[in-house]
Design an enzyme around this catalytic site. Structure first.
Site, short mmCIF file in Angstrom:
data_model
loop_
_atom_site.label_atom_id
_atom_site.label_comp_id
_atom_site.label_asym_id
_atom_site.label_seq_id
_atom_site.Cartn_x
_atom_site.Cartn_y
_atom_site.Cartn_z
N CYS A 11 4.80 40.59 61.02
CA CYS A 11 4.47 39.21 61.41
C CYS A 11 3.03 39.15 61.93
O CYS A 11 2.30 38.20 61.61
CB CYS A 11 5.44 38.69 62.48
SG CYS A 11 7.01 38.07 61.83
N ASP A 34 -0.40 49.95 51.65
CA ASP A 34 0.26 50.72 52.70
C ASP A 34 -0.76 51.63 53.39
O ASP A 34 -1.61 52.24 52.76
CB ASP A 34 1.39 51.56 52.09
CG ASP A 34 2.38 52.04 53.13
OD1 ASP A 34 3.53 51.55 53.14
OD2 ASP A 34 2.00 52.90 53.97
N HIS A 50 9.77 35.62 58.93
CA HIS A 50 10.37 36.85 59.45
C HIS A 50 11.83 36.94 59.02
O HIS A 50 12.67 36.12 59.41
CB HIS A 50 10.29 36.94 60.98
CG HIS A 50 10.93 38.21 61.48
ND1 HIS A 50 10.25 39.41 61.56
CD2 HIS A 50 12.21 38.48 61.83
CE1 HIS A 50 11.09 40.35 61.96
NE2 HIS A 50 12.28 39.82 62.13
N THR A 99 11.54 51.60 58.52
CA THR A 99 10.86 51.85 59.80
C THR A 99 10.22 50.59 60.38
O THR A 99 9.85 50.58 61.55
CB THR A 99 9.77 52.93 59.65
OG1 THR A 99 8.83 52.50 58.67
CG2 THR A 99 10.38 54.27 59.23
N HIS A 104 10.32 44.01 53.46
CA HIS A 104 9.14 44.34 52.65
C HIS A 104 9.55 45.13 51.43
O HIS A 104 10.47 45.94 51.48
CB HIS A 104 8.10 45.12 53.47
CG HIS A 104 8.64 46.33 54.17
ND1 HIS A 104 9.40 46.24 55.32
CD2 HIS A 104 8.55 47.64 53.89
CE1 HIS A 104 9.75 47.45 55.71
NE2 HIS A 104 9.26 48.32 54.85
P1 5GP Z 1 9.62 51.29 55.55
O1 5GP Z 1 9.62 52.72 56.01
O2 5GP Z 1 10.07 50.37 56.66
O3 5GP Z 1 10.31 51.05 54.26
O4 5GP Z 1 8.11 50.96 55.24
C1 5GP Z 1 7.17 50.66 56.21
C2 5GP Z 1 5.83 50.98 55.62
O5 5GP Z 1 4.85 50.36 56.41
C3 5GP Z 1 5.50 52.47 55.61
O6 5GP Z 1 5.29 52.89 54.27
C4 5GP Z 1 4.26 52.58 56.48
O7 5GP Z 1 3.33 53.53 55.99
C5 5GP Z 1 3.71 51.17 56.44
N1 5GP Z 1 2.95 50.79 57.61
C6 5GP Z 1 3.30 51.03 58.91
N2 5GP Z 1 2.38 50.50 59.74
C7 5GP Z 1 1.43 49.93 58.94
C8 5GP Z 1 0.23 49.22 59.22
O8 5GP Z 1 -0.17 49.00 60.36
N3 5GP Z 1 -0.49 48.77 58.16
C9 5GP Z 1 -0.08 48.98 56.87
N4 5GP Z 1 -0.86 48.52 55.89
N5 5GP Z 1 1.05 49.65 56.57
C10 5GP Z 1 1.80 50.11 57.60
ZN ZN Z 2 8.29 39.89 61.25
#
Ligand code: 5GP
Ligand code: ZN
Length: 118
Positions: A11, A34, A50, A99, A104
């Protein structure tokens, strides 16, 4: 996931409070690279609204979910991933490896991806 319920990283990114390497922006969606890429092309596509994750999706969001897929496939095409191929991933919950608690979709491409996932 962050335990502070008032804070949502994506968000804040959508609101421009935290910078990102933006790939696409419109009224309803944002796409950005990412921060920790797992493939040469690794883009996240998020709804600006959200939604905590797949478990929170309901019938009212069916059109949005479809638009998310169509937008992500158009971004993959713009990134020239169509011919070699690519993968969409939506992690859900602890076992799914989620995470960040804001829905997303990962676009991964630019290398041959293994299967099954770890
Ligand atoms: P999940 O693990 O929830 O499927 O994916 C979260 C993704 O967000 C991860 O691949 C992580 O590298 C990415 N991520 C986490 N923090 C940030 C950030 O501050 N900026 C960007 N661009 N990606 C992020
Ligand atoms: Zn959110």
């Amino acid at each position: 996931m962050n335990s502070d319920l008032s804070f949502c990283l994506f968000c804040d990114i959508a609101a421009g409070k935290i910078p990102c390497d933006q790939v696409h922006s419109d009224e309803n969606f944002l796409a950005f690279r990412d921060i920790s890429p797992q493939a040469p092309t690794h883009i996240l596509v998020i709804p600006r609204q959200h939604i905590g994750g797949l478990t929170e999706l309901n019938q009212d969001q069916a059109a949005m979910a479809g638009q998310l897929l169509v937008l992500a496939s158009s971004i993959a095409a713009k990134e020239k991933l169509d011919a070699p191929g690519y993968r969409f991933v939506i992690n859900c919950g602890q076992d799914g490896g989620q995470t960040v608690g804001h829905l997303h979709l990962h676009i991964l491409g630019g290398r041959a991806l293994g299967w099954p996932p770890g």
